[in-house]
Design an enzyme around this catalytic site. Structure first.
Site, PDB file in Angstrom:
ATOM      1  NE  ARG A  58      -4.272   1.648   1.913  1.00  0.00           N
ATOM      2  CZ  ARG A  58      -4.973   2.387   2.749  1.00  0.00           C
ATOM      3  NH1 ARG A  58      -4.524   2.635   3.957  1.00  0.00           N
ATOM      4  NH2 ARG A  58      -6.135   2.870   2.404  1.00  0.00           N
TER       5      ARG A  58
ATOM      6  CD1 TRP B  56      -1.920   1.154  15.640  1.00  0.00           C
ATOM      7  CD2 TRP B  56      -1.355   2.257  17.492  1.00  0.00           C
ATOM      8  NE1 TRP B  56      -0.571   1.013  15.803  1.00  0.00           N
ATOM      9  CE2 TRP B  56      -0.189   1.664  16.930  1.00  0.00           C
ATOM     10  CE3 TRP B  56      -1.226   2.994  18.670  1.00  0.00           C
ATOM     11  CZ2 TRP B  56       1.070   1.793  17.521  1.00  0.00           C
ATOM     12  CZ3 TRP B  56       0.025   3.116  19.251  1.00  0.00           C
ATOM     13  CH2 TRP B  56       1.163   2.538  18.678  1.00  0.00           C
ATOM     14  CG  ASP B  57      -5.427   1.080   9.915  1.00  0.00           C
ATOM     15  OD1 ASP B  57      -5.229  -0.142   9.994  1.00  0.00           O
ATOM     16  OD2 ASP B  57      -6.159   1.590   9.040  1.00  0.00           O
TER      17      ASP B  57
ATOM     18  CB  CYS C 170      -7.853  -0.731  12.976  1.00  0.00           C
ATOM     19  SG  CYS C 170      -8.118  -0.832  11.198  1.00  0.00           S
TER      20      CYS C 170
ATOM     21  CG  ASP D 150     -10.487  -2.649   5.769  1.00  0.00           C
ATOM     22  OD1 ASP D 150     -10.765  -2.156   6.879  1.00  0.00           O
ATOM     23  OD2 ASP D 150      -9.453  -2.366   5.136  1.00  0.00           O
TER      24      ASP D 150
END
Ligand code: GLA
Length: 701
Positions: free
Chosen positions: A408, A443-444, A485, A507
């Site tokens: 990503r 918090w990803d 997350c 998701d």
């Protein structure tokens, strides 16, 4: 049999319903006598060979071993014979020290009993007591002979947007293995949990013997179950061999990840109740506190918003009765504005073009509307297109510097470095100033570590850094809720969960798909912390269209929230959504405190059902997922109710408009009826559907 035989070296640790008994004779190997149903005084049978716990490579004729040590100069494997040296037995814990004085290795094993929850934890450390370095090739957190001849393994795996699907494997002989080497996001494919049912069928829901184990650790793991030609089984939980080899300097100790284990004679539900009760008491931050309803901006706005559009969203969240607004990705980056996922990670200051009045402008607006304010951050990451990367390219995680792998479009920061930890703490300190009014952090973590990622110490340092920051957040900002997350369910494990409040399940917000994921994750993780949001239709990931009532009913069985702009809903849908949020608030204490029962599985059935029960109340969820025409269905037998209590039934999420529109005959709902608990347990509640995606939520009180 000898009635006066010597039992004195048999040491027991009890929980409410289970016992672990070991034979801990000074100067002899440690052996397992019993793991299973509670027994106050196990009997040591003469001549019985009790299996050794933690055997090393090269000792006796063991076909499996718990750990392996080698000589760093010659790479030769060194046989280690660990013998019992010390035993400390208290009511709730058992600490054992095993030693091989010739080689210079000691092993400390601490087993803790969480009595009320019926759960044990295992923590193992290995110390190099010699004068020279040794190599620890691998070590097991848990190496447990199981009291089964054959067993069936239930595990939970999937992939991005399709997490936690349930799988069963009958194991008569051979090895079943699960492993994850993603380093930091280790539940992305396979959850570190397993259920082993006795015999050649999956453990039943309410009866039969099974053992459940879960790793409480955010790094790599491997879970193996060996079945030896229908004679005995073995559960081994360890670090994967590919990433576990390390040098152990003289005097140094290596501590293996914590493992949680429970034994049940009441099927999978017995295990679930143990893990949920432990999570409420110990395994989650503020485990007994009810979680707030959330509107999260991601699917409502993605990167495309400004202060005006967000204020509109906040207005609509407030109209729906939502308690917290969370601003997701896209709010930061000045020189490199975050308008898509190609840039800006690391530059955690507001983009003034989108938010001219800063975060406080929004939080102030939330406060006026009676909402809390939450913010998305991905603190472990760095984009090449960022000011942080211009300043500190050396902060990138080691293996990425070497092989430049991006996922990503982003790289990991090296959390094993003190200066990186200090930087992330500074970021939080500047975001969590009182004027920003932030009461919730999402918090990803949207990428994992490449498998070439260097020595295990670096990864361990990373996980320690991650935990250090979470613990610091807890002590410095105890009132800030943290959502865990990781691209959805990439960190659903008790290492991360014990330092956070809730998790983003997936998701994929399609209610149909979520039913399976929520079913899977409910085995070890309590539904009231599994964030479950109502999103728009057709669903952005699956393209499936599902009625609003069904979407709400599914979201209500977890930590309910909204992941859409309510402006996109019709008036009728909006009425249903508002009603659902209000109804959810009236029953969420039952989800938080109650025992969870899986009543009817979504796998292979026309409908699925589950319920939560406290002593006085219950809430029941029924979803038709694969309608099969026909008038008669076996009644649904309920659980967790008191036989002699009469329960009134109130149907939730039924708006007047829906009542009229569906024009359902009376038998389609139990609304308004009253039944004794015994009737609902033995006869059950009649069930009727007229089509797919029909659902019912009943409050029993
Ligand atoms: C991940 C999360 C989503 C959302 C996006 C933002 O995919 O799981 O919920 O926050 O990142 O980029």
């Amino acid at each position: 049999m000898n009635m006066n035989h010597d039992n004195s070296d048999c040491v027991c640790l009890h929980s409410r319903r289970s016992t672990i008994a070991v034979l801990a004779r000074q100067g002899e190997p440690l052996r397992l006598v019993h793991l299973g149903q509670r027994i106050d005084e196990p009997y040591l049978f003469e001549g019985q060979e009790y299996p050794e716990l933690y055997p090393s490579v090269g000792i006796d004729m063991h076909r499996q071993d718990a750990f392996c040590i080698s000589d760093p100069r010659t790479s030769e494997r060194i046989p280690v014979q660990l013998l019992v040296a010390q035993v400390h037995n208290r009511e709730d814990s058992l600490c054992l020290l095993l030693e091989d004085r010739d080689v210079g290795v000691s092993l400390s094993l601490q087993i803790h009993s969480f009595r009320a929850s019926d759960l044990f934890s295992f923590q193992l450390s290995i110390t190099n007591e010699a004068d020279d370095p040794l190599v620890l090739e691998y070590a097991s957190s848990l190496f447990l002979p199981l009291p089964f001849k054959t067993g069936t393994v239930t595990s939970f795996s999937g992939r991005w947007a399709s997490e936690m699907h349930m799988h069963h494997t009958v194991l008569q002989t051979g090895t079943f293995s699960l492993a994850e080497q993603c380093g930091v996001r280790t539940t992305r494919y396979t959850n570190p949990s397993v259920i082993i049912g006795e015999g050649d069928r999956p453990a039943a829901e309410y009866s039969g013997t099974c053992i459940g184990a879960a790793v409480a650790h955010s790094g790599n793991y491997s879970i193996e179950i060996h079945a030896e030609a229908e004679s005995q089984m073995l559960l081994r939980i360890a670090e994967p061999r590919m990433t576990s080899r390390r040098e152990l300097q003289a005097g140094k100790t290596h501590t293996c990840p914590l493992v949680l284990l429970s034994h049940s004679d009441e099927g999978m539900t017995g295990l679930t109740h143990s893990f949920h009760s432990w999570a409420r008491e110990e395994g989650l931050r503020d485990g007994k506190r009810e979680r707030l309803t959330v509107l999260n901006s991601w699917e409502a706005a993605y990167f495309d918003f400004n202060e005006k559009t967000l204020k509109g969203l906040i207005d609509r969240a407030a109209e729906c009765g939502i308690e917290l607004f969370v601003l997701d990705d896209g709010w930061f980056g000045e020189l490199y504005p975050r308008d898509d996922d190609s840039s800006s990670l690391g530059d955690w200051e507001v983009n003034p073009r989108k938010l001219p009045n800063g975060l406080c402008g929004l939080s102030e607006y939330c406060r006026e509307k009676g909402l809390g304010f939450g913010l998305w951050v991905e603190p472990e990451m760095i984009s090449r297109a960022s000011r942080l990367y211009e300043r500190h390219p050396e902060w990138v995680f080691a293996s990425d510097r070497l092989v430049a792998t991006e996922e990503r479009n982003q790289l990991l920061l090296d959390l094993s470095r003190r200066e990186v930890i200090a930087f992330i703490k500074e970021v939080f300190s500047s975001l969590l100033v009182p004027e920003n009014g932030i009461s919730y952090i999402k918090w990803d973590c949207n990428r994992h570590v490449h498998s070439l990622s260097g020595p295990p110490e670096v990864l361990e340092g990373y996980i320690r850094g991650y935990y250090e920051i979470l613990s610091w957040l807890e002590s410095s900002y105890p009132l800030v809720t943290i959502q865990n997350c990781a691209s959805g369910g990439g960190r659903v494990e008790y290492g991360a969960l014990s330092r956070t409040h809730e998790f983003w399940t997936s998701d994929c917000t399609d209610a149909h798909n979520r039913i399976y994921m929520q079913w899977g994750s409910s085995h070890f993780y309590p539904p009231y912390v599994a964030a479950s949001h109502v999103s728009s239709t057709p669903n952005h990931i699956t393209g499936r269209s599902i009625p609003m009532k069904f979407r709400c009913d599914v979201a209500m069985a977890g930590r309910m929230g909204i992941e859409m702009d309510p402006a996109g809903a019709t008036d009728r849908e909006l009425a249903i959504l508002k009603q659902a949020v209000s109804d959810y608030k009236s029953i969420r204490h039952i989800l938080t405190e109650g025992d969870f029962y899986r009543l009817c599985s979504p796998y292979g059935n026309e409908y699925t059902a589950s319920m939560f029960s406290t002593e006085r109340e219950a809430v029941l969820f029924i979803y038709c997922i694969d309608y099969r025409p026909g008038d008669w269905r076996a009644p649904l037998r309920l659980r967790g109710l008191l036989d002699d209590t009469t329960y009134r039934i109130r149907e939730l999420n039924r708006t007047d408009s829906e009542r009229h529109m569906m024009n359902l005959s009376k038998r389609m709902t139990a609304d308004g009826a009253s039944f004794r608990g015994e009737v609902l347990r033995i006869e059950g509640l009649p069930i009727a559907f007229s089509g797919q995606y029909e659902s019912r939520v009943y409050h029993l009180y």
